[in-house]
Write an enzyme that holds these catalytic residues in place. Structure first.
Site, PDB file in Angstrom:
ATOM      1  N   CYS A  53       0.835  -1.192   0.000  1.00 35.13           N
ATOM      2  CA  CYS A  53       0.000   0.000   0.000  1.00 35.13           C
ATOM      3  C   CYS A  53       0.877   1.253   0.000  1.00 35.13           C
ATOM      4  O   CYS A  53       1.816   1.364   0.802  1.00 35.13           O
ATOM      5  CB  CYS A  53      -0.897  -0.029   1.239  1.00 35.13           C
ATOM      6  SG  CYS A  53      -1.757   1.506   1.573  1.00 35.13           S
ATOM      7  N   GLU A  54       0.549   2.186  -0.873  1.00 30.88           N
ATOM      8  CA  GLU A  54       1.375   3.389  -0.967  1.00 30.88           C
ATOM      9  C   GLU A  54       1.167   4.337   0.219  1.00 30.88           C
ATOM     10  O   GLU A  54       1.954   5.259   0.419  1.00 30.88           O
ATOM     11  CB  GLU A  54       1.082   4.132  -2.274  1.00 30.88           C
ATOM     12  CG  GLU A  54      -0.310   4.696  -2.399  1.00 30.88           C
ATOM     13  CD  GLU A  54      -0.544   5.374  -3.732  1.00 30.88           C
ATOM     14  OE1 GLU A  54      -1.311   6.342  -3.749  1.00 30.88           O
ATOM     15  OE2 GLU A  54       0.041   4.945  -4.742  1.00 30.88           O
ATOM     16  N   HIS A  55       0.125   4.132   1.016  1.00 31.56           N
ATOM     17  CA  HIS A  55      -0.129   5.026   2.141  1.00 31.56           C
ATOM     18  C   HIS A  55       0.732   4.708   3.360  1.00 31.56           C
ATOM     19  O   HIS A  55       1.167   5.621   4.066  1.00 31.56           O
ATOM     20  CB  HIS A  55      -1.609   4.955   2.542  1.00 31.56           C
ATOM     21  CG  HIS A  55      -2.525   5.522   1.508  1.00 31.56           C
ATOM     22  ND1 HIS A  55      -3.853   5.178   1.408  1.00 31.56           N
ATOM     23  CD2 HIS A  55      -2.297   6.398   0.499  1.00 31.56           C
ATOM     24  CE1 HIS A  55      -4.413   5.826   0.407  1.00 31.56           C
ATOM     25  NE2 HIS A  55      -3.485   6.569  -0.163  1.00 31.56           N
ATOM     26  N   HIS A  56       0.964   3.421   3.633  1.00 31.85           N
ATOM     27  CA  HIS A  56       1.739   3.026   4.805  1.00 31.85           C
ATOM     28  C   HIS A  56       2.922   2.124   4.453  1.00 31.85           C
ATOM     29  O   HIS A  56       3.619   1.665   5.351  1.00 31.85           O
ATOM     30  CB  HIS A  56       0.846   2.266   5.810  1.00 31.85           C
ATOM     31  CG  HIS A  56      -0.278   3.073   6.365  1.00 31.85           C
ATOM     32  ND1 HIS A  56      -1.554   3.035   5.846  1.00 31.85           N
ATOM     33  CD2 HIS A  56      -0.318   3.961   7.398  1.00 31.85           C
ATOM     34  CE1 HIS A  56      -2.342   3.852   6.528  1.00 31.85           C
ATOM     35  NE2 HIS A  56      -1.609   4.425   7.477  1.00 31.85           N
ATOM     36  N   GLN A  60      -5.379  -0.953  -4.033  1.00 31.59           N
ATOM     37  CA  GLN A  60      -6.050  -2.107  -4.646  1.00 31.59           C
ATOM     38  C   GLN A  60      -6.923  -1.669  -5.813  1.00 31.59           C
ATOM     39  O   GLN A  60      -6.983  -2.349  -6.843  1.00 31.59           O
ATOM     40  CB  GLN A  60      -6.889  -2.849  -3.609  1.00 31.59           C
ATOM     41  CG  GLN A  60      -7.535  -4.116  -4.170  1.00 31.59           C
ATOM     42  CD  GLN A  60      -8.157  -4.982  -3.105  1.00 31.59           C
ATOM     43  OE1 GLN A  60      -7.589  -5.174  -2.041  1.00 31.59           O
ATOM     44  NE2 GLN A  60      -9.326  -5.521  -3.385  1.00 31.59           N
ATOM     45  N   HIS A  92      -5.410  -6.280   3.889  1.00 26.08           N
ATOM     46  CA  HIS A  92      -4.472  -5.160   3.984  1.00 26.08           C
ATOM     47  C   HIS A  92      -3.938  -5.089   5.409  1.00 26.08           C
ATOM     48  O   HIS A  92      -4.720  -4.916   6.357  1.00 26.08           O
ATOM     49  CB  HIS A  92      -5.175  -3.847   3.631  1.00 26.08           C
ATOM     50  CG  HIS A  92      -5.653  -3.766   2.215  1.00 26.08           C
ATOM     51  ND1 HIS A  92      -5.410  -2.666   1.421  1.00 26.08           N
ATOM     52  CD2 HIS A  92      -6.349  -4.651   1.448  1.00 26.08           C
ATOM     53  CE1 HIS A  92      -5.948  -2.866   0.231  1.00 26.08           C
ATOM     54  NE2 HIS A  92      -6.525  -4.064   0.220  1.00 26.08           N
ATOM     55  N   CYS A 148      -2.465  -2.761   6.783  1.00 25.45           N
ATOM     56  CA  CYS A 148      -2.723  -1.462   7.405  1.00 25.45           C
ATOM     57  C   CYS A 148      -4.076  -1.458   8.116  1.00 25.45           C
ATOM     58  O   CYS A 148      -4.350  -0.567   8.924  1.00 25.45           O
ATOM     59  CB  CYS A 148      -2.635  -0.333   6.381  1.00 25.45           C
ATOM     60  SG  CYS A 148      -3.730  -0.500   4.967  1.00 25.45           S
TER      61      CYS A 148
END
Length: 202
Positions: A94-97, A136, A164, A166
């Site tokens: 995931c690009e956020h975390h 995703q 996920h 996260c």
């Protein structure tokens, strides 16, 4: 949704030396000693791992489509035939975390327009798309775009189910939570019967 990477960015997409230095900095920031026995080779190992698991960042969607576009002619009169490959197992981050997206299964369908690509190519496309910093939802749109370019068909569907970390290992910590996303293009978007056939088969 295409990835249009500049030549300058792509040259730096996976810089293993820079990764090693940054991992050392992270270890120090965590309060550990990057020179101790258990950690002294960790920055290099992580750099090699990142080069592998983020391989897809080296290529645009157009380039991936060209890599896997070898096709075979189909007989005429097959405008309602459907090619489906289901339960392709992939993982991503995931690009956020930078958290792992795991237990992911991808199902892909398209309606051939006079030609088909090898079934293994569909799995390879899904795998390459997942090997990027991703969402995703975007994995689905990237796969659909590449399949369309590789096959010449506008009629593509992608279904993805995954977990996920996260959500499962931090934050709200719901380990049984699953995320489902769908991407429908062309006739799959406008014809509910085709959507139903695909969803039933997957």
């Amino acid at each position: 949704m295409s990835r249009c990477l500049t030549a300058e960015w792509r040259e730096m997409a996976i810089n293993q030396n820079a990764i090693k230095e940054h991992i050392k900095g992270i270890l120090v920031a965590l309060g550990d000693d990057p020179e101790r026995e258990g950690l002294k080779d960790t920055p290099e190992r992580v750099a090699r791992m990142y080069a592998e698991v983020f391989e897809g960042m080296n290529y645009t969607n157009d380039e991936i489509a060209n890599m896997f576009s070898k096709s075979f002619e189909m007989t005429e009169g097959s405008e309602n035939d459907m090619v489906v490959v289901r339960d392709i197992e992939v993982f991503s981050y995931c690009e956020h975390h930078l958290a792992l997206m795991y237990d992911m299964k991808v199902s892909v369908a398209y309606i051939p327009k006079g030609k088909v690509i090898g079934l293994s190519k569909i799995a390879r496309i899904a795998d390459m798309v997942a090997k990027r910093l991703q969402l995703q939802e975007r994995i689905g749109t990237d796969i659909a775009e590449i399949i369309s370019k590789a096959t010449g068909s506008l009629d593509v569907a992608v279904y993805i189910e995954g977990s996920h970390s996260c959500m499962t290992a931090r934050g709200i910590k719901k380990p049984s939570a699953k995320t489902i996303t769908t991407t429908f293009c062309g006739r799959f978007e406008t014809e509910s019967e085709l959507q139903s056939r695909f969803l039933f088969m997957r």
